[in-house]
Structure formats: C-alpha cells, structure tokens
Design an enzyme around this catalytic site. Structure first.
Site, PDB file in Angstrom:
ATOM      1  N   GLU A   1      -8.461  -0.110  53.772  1.00  0.00           N
ATOM      2  CA  GLU A   1      -8.199  -1.453  54.309  1.00  0.00           C
ATOM      3  C   GLU A   1      -7.539  -1.245  55.658  1.00  0.00           C
ATOM      4  O   GLU A   1      -6.353  -0.896  55.732  1.00  0.00           O
ATOM      5  CB  GLU A   1      -7.273  -2.229  53.367  1.00  0.00           C
TER       6      GLU A   1
ATOM      7  N   CYS B   1      -2.985  -8.019  59.334  1.00  0.00           N
ATOM      8  CA  CYS B   1      -4.347  -7.550  59.644  1.00  0.00           C
ATOM      9  C   CYS B   1      -5.306  -8.716  59.783  1.00  0.00           C
ATOM     10  O   CYS B   1      -6.318  -8.606  60.460  1.00  0.00           O
ATOM     11  CB  CYS B   1      -4.819  -6.601  58.554  1.00  0.00           C
TER      12      CYS B   1
HETATM   13  P1  NAD Z   1      -0.088   2.965  59.907  1.00  0.00           P
HETATM   14  O1  NAD Z   1      -1.502   3.383  59.859  1.00  0.00           O
HETATM   15  O2  NAD Z   1       0.760   3.472  60.997  1.00  0.00           O
HETATM   16  O3  NAD Z   1       0.633   3.408  58.545  1.00  0.00           O
HETATM   17  C1  NAD Z   1       0.142   3.055  57.280  1.00  0.00           C
HETATM   18  C2  NAD Z   1       0.620   4.073  56.273  1.00  0.00           C
HETATM   19  O4  NAD Z   1       0.070   5.334  56.586  1.00  0.00           O
HETATM   20  C3  NAD Z   1       2.125   4.268  56.235  1.00  0.00           C
HETATM   21  O5  NAD Z   1       2.514   4.448  54.900  1.00  0.00           O
HETATM   22  C4  NAD Z   1       2.318   5.531  57.028  1.00  0.00           C
HETATM   23  O6  NAD Z   1       3.459   6.253  56.642  1.00  0.00           O
HETATM   24  C5  NAD Z   1       1.082   6.308  56.660  1.00  0.00           C
HETATM   25  N1  NAD Z   1       0.684   7.319  57.639  1.00  0.00           N
HETATM   26  C6  NAD Z   1       0.745   7.225  58.990  1.00  0.00           C
HETATM   27  N2  NAD Z   1       0.257   8.351  59.552  1.00  0.00           N
HETATM   28  C7  NAD Z   1      -0.122   9.160  58.536  1.00  0.00           C
HETATM   29  C8  NAD Z   1      -0.715  10.454  58.470  1.00  0.00           C
HETATM   30  N3  NAD Z   1      -1.004  11.149  59.559  1.00  0.00           N
HETATM   31  N4  NAD Z   1      -0.981  10.965  57.245  1.00  0.00           N
HETATM   32  C9  NAD Z   1      -0.705  10.269  56.138  1.00  0.00           C
HETATM   33  N5  NAD Z   1      -0.144   9.046  56.135  1.00  0.00           N
HETATM   34  C10 NAD Z   1       0.134   8.489  57.321  1.00  0.00           C
HETATM   35  O7  NAD Z   1      -0.096   1.385  59.842  1.00  0.00           O
HETATM   36  P2  NAD Z   1       1.155   0.391  59.839  1.00  0.00           P
HETATM   37  O8  NAD Z   1       1.709   0.314  61.207  1.00  0.00           O
HETATM   38  O9  NAD Z   1       2.090   0.687  58.717  1.00  0.00           O
HETATM   39  O10 NAD Z   1       0.433  -0.992  59.465  1.00  0.00           O
HETATM   40  C11 NAD Z   1      -0.199  -1.776  60.384  1.00  0.00           C
HETATM   41  C12 NAD Z   1      -1.705  -1.589  60.337  1.00  0.00           C
HETATM   42  O11 NAD Z   1      -2.160  -1.803  59.010  1.00  0.00           O
HETATM   43  C13 NAD Z   1      -2.454  -2.583  61.191  1.00  0.00           C
HETATM   44  O12 NAD Z   1      -3.512  -1.945  61.862  1.00  0.00           O
HETATM   45  C14 NAD Z   1      -2.985  -3.585  60.176  1.00  0.00           C
HETATM   46  O13 NAD Z   1      -4.140  -4.278  60.575  1.00  0.00           O
HETATM   47  C15 NAD Z   1      -3.270  -2.695  59.021  1.00  0.00           C
HETATM   48  N6  NAD Z   1      -3.328  -3.464  57.784  1.00  0.00           N
HETATM   49  C16 NAD Z   1      -4.546  -3.671  57.203  1.00  0.00           C
HETATM   50  C17 NAD Z   1      -4.640  -4.444  56.049  1.00  0.00           C
HETATM   51  C18 NAD Z   1      -5.957  -4.703  55.392  1.00  0.00           C
HETATM   52  O14 NAD Z   1      -5.943  -5.164  54.270  1.00  0.00           O
HETATM   53  N7  NAD Z   1      -7.086  -4.423  56.024  1.00  0.00           N
HETATM   54  C19 NAD Z   1      -3.475  -4.995  55.501  1.00  0.00           C
HETATM   55  C20 NAD Z   1      -2.253  -4.769  56.120  1.00  0.00           C
HETATM   56  C21 NAD Z   1      -2.196  -3.994  57.257  1.00  0.00           C
END
Ligand code: NAD
Length: 473
Positions: A246, A280
């Site tokens: 997602e 999102c």
């Molecule tokens: P992010 O990708 O920075 O982090 C998401 C998760 O991934 C966190 O738990 C983070 O610790 C982990 N993470 C980050 N880098 C990693 C790596 N290299 N290896 C493993 N894990 C890692 O996103 P965010 O800033 O927390 O959230 C915002 C984003 O999420 C936006 O782009 C938003 O659109 C998206 N989002 C999508 C949905 C959906 O349902 N499509 C819902 C909510 C948020």
C-alpha cells in the site's frame, strides 16, 4: 504506557532506545526500546514456533479474539486517541475518529474469519475431483507508516489473525507507542503468546533485512512510501516472499462544470485536510473546469483559511502540525516552487509563528502542470488548483501520474460520473464523496500505488494460500 519490545508474549527492555517527539511542540515525550537484528530473529522464532498451533485454532476462536479486541479498543478509546495525538499532533476528535476506524477493521475481520471458503469441482475428464481450500500462508511481517498509527496496524493484524497467521509488527519510528498499546490490547483480548510480536526500532533496514534473509517469513505486508515499497519488493523477491504493498498517492480531485459546488467544497475540505493532509488518499491536485475554477478557489480559500491550527491536545485546535521539521521544509519548498512558476497564493503559504511543525492551510490557484506540487505527493495542508476546458483534458491531467491510489470526481451527471469513474487510472474513485476509506471495502491502488487490497472481502487473501487436492475417484 508500554515502551519495550513485545516478543513472544513477553515485554522486554533493550540497552539502546530512541526518542518519540511531540510534533506540536518539538519536544521529546517518551523513549522507546530499539529492536535490532537479534531481537527480530527471536520474534520470528516465536512466530514460527506458534504458527502450526495457531493455524489449527477454530476460526470461531480467532473471530472471538478479534471481537474482544474491537470491544477493548472502544473501552480504551480515550487513552489510545491521546497517545496518537501526542505522537502525530492531530486534534483529539480526529484521533478518536481513527480509533473507531481502526477498531472497525477488527470487527470486520472477526466477521470474515469464519467465512474463508474452498471449492469442490469435477475435473473436466470426470475421473477425479478437484478440492481447493485456503490455508494461512505463515509468519507475516507487517510494516506500517506513522500517519494513521492505529488503523494501518489493525488493517493488517485483523486479516492476519482471521487467517491464522502469526505476525511481527514493525511500526514507524514516529509512532511506536500506539502500536505497543495495541500489542498489549491484543494480548488482553486473548491472542496467544508468540502469535504477535511488536518491534519498535530506529533501525528498520537492519530488522527487515534480518527477517527477510532468515527464510521463514512468508508474507511482507507494507504500507508506506513508494520508494521504500519498491526496495522491500526487491528484497522480498530474493526469498520469493509474497508482498502486499500500500504505497503513495497523488490523488486528483475533479470538479466538473455541472457539480454541486457547495458539496464539492465540503468534500474538498475532507479530502484535503483529514490528518493535516498527511494521508495517502489526500486530494493532491484540484482539477477544476474553467467555468467554476474561480468560484471554487475562492470558496476553498475561505474554508481552509477559517481552520484553526494548534496542538491537537488543546480544545479548539482544528489542524495539527506536520510530523517533523523535514516534512515542513519539504512542503514549504513545494509552495515556493509553485509560486516561482506562476501560481497565486490564495490563503496561507507559510508557517505560523511559534513552536511545533505547523504549516498554515494553503490554497494555490493557476498552478502550472510542471509545478512539483502537482507531480509529487504533498503530504501537507496545501491545495493546488488548475483550470481545464473540458472533460477530456481533465481526465488526461488526472491520469498523468505514476500514482494510482484514489481519485475524486464531482458531477451531477450520472453518465459522466460512471464514464469518468471508469476512465480514471486508480484503484478507488470517490464520486461526489471526499472520503472513500471504509473497512468493508477493498482499499488499494494501481500503477505505482501498490499491489493488493486491504479491507473488504479481499483483504484476507494476502494472508492465505490456496491448496488444491486432486482426489482420485
Ligand atoms: P516510509 O516509507 O518512510 O515508512 C514506512 C515504514 O517503512 C516505516 O515503518 C519505516 O520505518 C519503514 N522503513 C523505511 N525505510 C525502510 C527500509 N529501508 N527498510 C525497511 N523498512 C523501512 O513512509 P512514511 O513516511 O511512514 O508514510 C508515509 C507514506 O506512506 C506516504 O507515501 C503515504 O502515501 C504512504 N501511505 C500509504 C497508504 C496506503 O494505504 N496506500 C496508507 C498510509 C500511508
């Protein structure tokens, strides 16, 4: 407040820890245990050990655990809402709304747990029988973002429990406390030891790599940004681990010349401002017919300008801060870029005075198509508006993006609503509605917004594997 690691039903402390900051003030309000690779493998040991007996529990038993968890979420609603408001700063009323939304995933999947079906067919040659069933896929790794700290967790935990998978939850760095509170709540609801671990960590890549490389993980369900999602898909590919993704959005919000303008403005406020625009499914680009664009811009500027930013914990606050200074700097950069390219600031356009990572609700009009604000996910309270001459150019502009999560369209013409709804390249379309999220629906995107669906009848599929038995007659 739980602030340790939750592994195999036991709370643990660690030598190192990391801070959790209140974005309304910029001040640290808690410190949380920091899991490393060794902790991750121990959590996977617990998950692997519990998998067979958990898979063998009666679906009704898992259903009733989820139902108790749903009840407990409502009993603890105030406490959970307060915790998420401290973590991400949004108004308490919005946080309470998220508690309800998050709990609803538990109730929905408590109902789905007892409805996992199979199939019995006669082979085309008539000589044997084809029996299909669905089995839990096995240990699941659930990685969640900070923007909806509770519901992004329950949207995965609900179907994982319903399916009979064991799981490891890795919450975002900014919101570990609410995930830990959920871990305790699920244990209180009867989730057996080992079935569910929660690993807060400031070392996400280390923990994730350890879990993927171990080889016992069977599914990685991720919600977060598109770049991180792509990286995890690659990593998971090395062990052929199923992925559910997602990812980020860039939602177009279309207002046609025949729209009910007041309804469109009400919908726009919801679609833009929910969670301070850090969603999102936030409306990212307002694509408006030129005959109504001026009235729409004026109306939206009036509505957004009237909203009161402030710490979510204080009564009367209507818009929370952004998650951190980096996010605020990025949003300010997007606005500056749009203005440089000729956009007009109708309201806001700057950060207010005072502590915290606030940015004023902002409306920009005459925004050119090449402005970054139209191409990138804003994740903040900024509404860029562009005018177009006809339906064809509006739909083309809406589809001119790699993201494909959700779109919104306002029109009074039923034929146009369906035509446009079918033409928009997104997984979800809100027709005359600024909100599509609902646990009973298949939530998810196309193109670079993701793979798979969460919620609805479909949400459990990521956690199930189809087994086919060939039975000779
Ligand atoms: P992010 O990708 O920075 O982090 C998401 C998760 O991934 C966190 O738990 C983070 O610790 C982990 N993470 C980050 N880098 C990693 C790596 N290299 N290896 C493993 N894990 C890692 O996103 P965010 O800033 O927390 O959230 C915002 C984003 O999420 C936006 O782009 C938003 O659109 C998206 N989002 C999508 C949905 C959906 O349902 N499509 C819902 C909510 C948020």
């Amino acid at each position: 407040m739980q602030d340790g690691l939750f592994i195999g039903g036991v709370w643990e402390t660690t030598e190192s820890s990391f801070d959790v900051v209140d974005p309304s003030t910029g001040e640290v309000f808690a410190s949380v245990a920091d899991a490393g690779a060794g902790d991750a493998v121990r959590a996977l040991d617990a998950a692997a050990a519990a998998q067979a007996s958990w898979a063998a529990t009666a679906p009704r038993e898992r259903s009733e655990i989820l139902r108790r968890a749903y009840d407990l979420m409502h009993e603890r609603a105030d406490e959970l809402a307060r915790l998420t408001t401290l973590e991400i700063g949004r108004p308490l009323a919005e946080s309470l709304g998220e508690v309800t939304y998050a709990a609803e995933f538990l109730r929905w999947f408590s109902e789905q747990a007892v409805r996992v079906g199979g199939d019995y067919r006669v082979a085309p040659g008539g000589d044997y029988r084809i029996v299909t069933t669905r089995q839990p896929i096995g240990p699941a790794y659930l990685v969640t973002p900070w923007n909806f700290p509770l519901s992004m967790v329950t949207r995965k935990v609900g179907p994982a429990i319903a399916a009979g998978c064991t799981m490891i939850i890795k919450p975002a760095e900014a919101t570990p406390l609410s995930a830990l509170a959920l871990g305790q709540l699920l244990a209180d609801a009867g989730v057996p030891d080992g079935v569910l671990s929660v690993l807060p960590t400031n070392r996400a890549p280390e923990v994730t790599t350890a879990l993927i490389d171990d080889g016992r993980l069977r599914v990685l369900s991720f919600t977060g940004s598109t770049p991180v999602g792509k990286k995890l898909m690659e990593q998971a590919g090395s062990k052929v681990i199923k992925t559910a993704m997602e990812l980020g959005g860039n939602a177009p919000f279309l207002v046609f010349d025949d729209a009910d303008l007041d309804a469109a403005l009400d919908g726009a406020v919801v679609a833009k401002m929910r969670n301070t625009g850090e969603s999102c499914v936030a409306a990212n680009r307002f694509i408006v017919h030129e005959s109504v664009s001026e009235a729409f811009a004026a109306g939206l500027a009036e509505r957004l300008g009237a909203l009161r930013p402030g710490p979510g914990i204080e009564e009367g606050s209507q818009v929370g801060p952004l998650i951190d200074e980096r996010a605020r700097t990025r949003v300010a950069g997007l606005v500056a870029d749009a203005v440089e390219r000729g956009a007009t600031v109708r309201v806001g356009g700057k950060a207010p005075e005072g502590p915290g990572y606030f940015y004023l609700p902002t409306v920009l009009s005459d925004v050119p198509a090449d402005a970054r604000v139209m191409r990138e996910e804003i994740f903040g309270p900024v509404a860029p508006i562009a005018a177009f001459p006809d339906e064809e150019s509006m739909v083309a502009a809406a589809n001119d993006t790699e993201a494909g999560l959700v779109a919104y369209a306002y029109t009074r013409d039923l034929k146009r609503a369906l035509r446009v709804g079918e033409a928009l390249e997104t997984g979800m379309v809100g027709i005359n509605r600024g909100l599509v999220s609902n646990p009973a629906t298949p939530f998810g995107g196309v193109k670079e917004s993701g793979v798979g669906r969460e919620g609805g009848y479909e949400g459990i599929e990521d956690f199930l594997e189809i087994k086919y038995l060939a039975v000779d007659m």
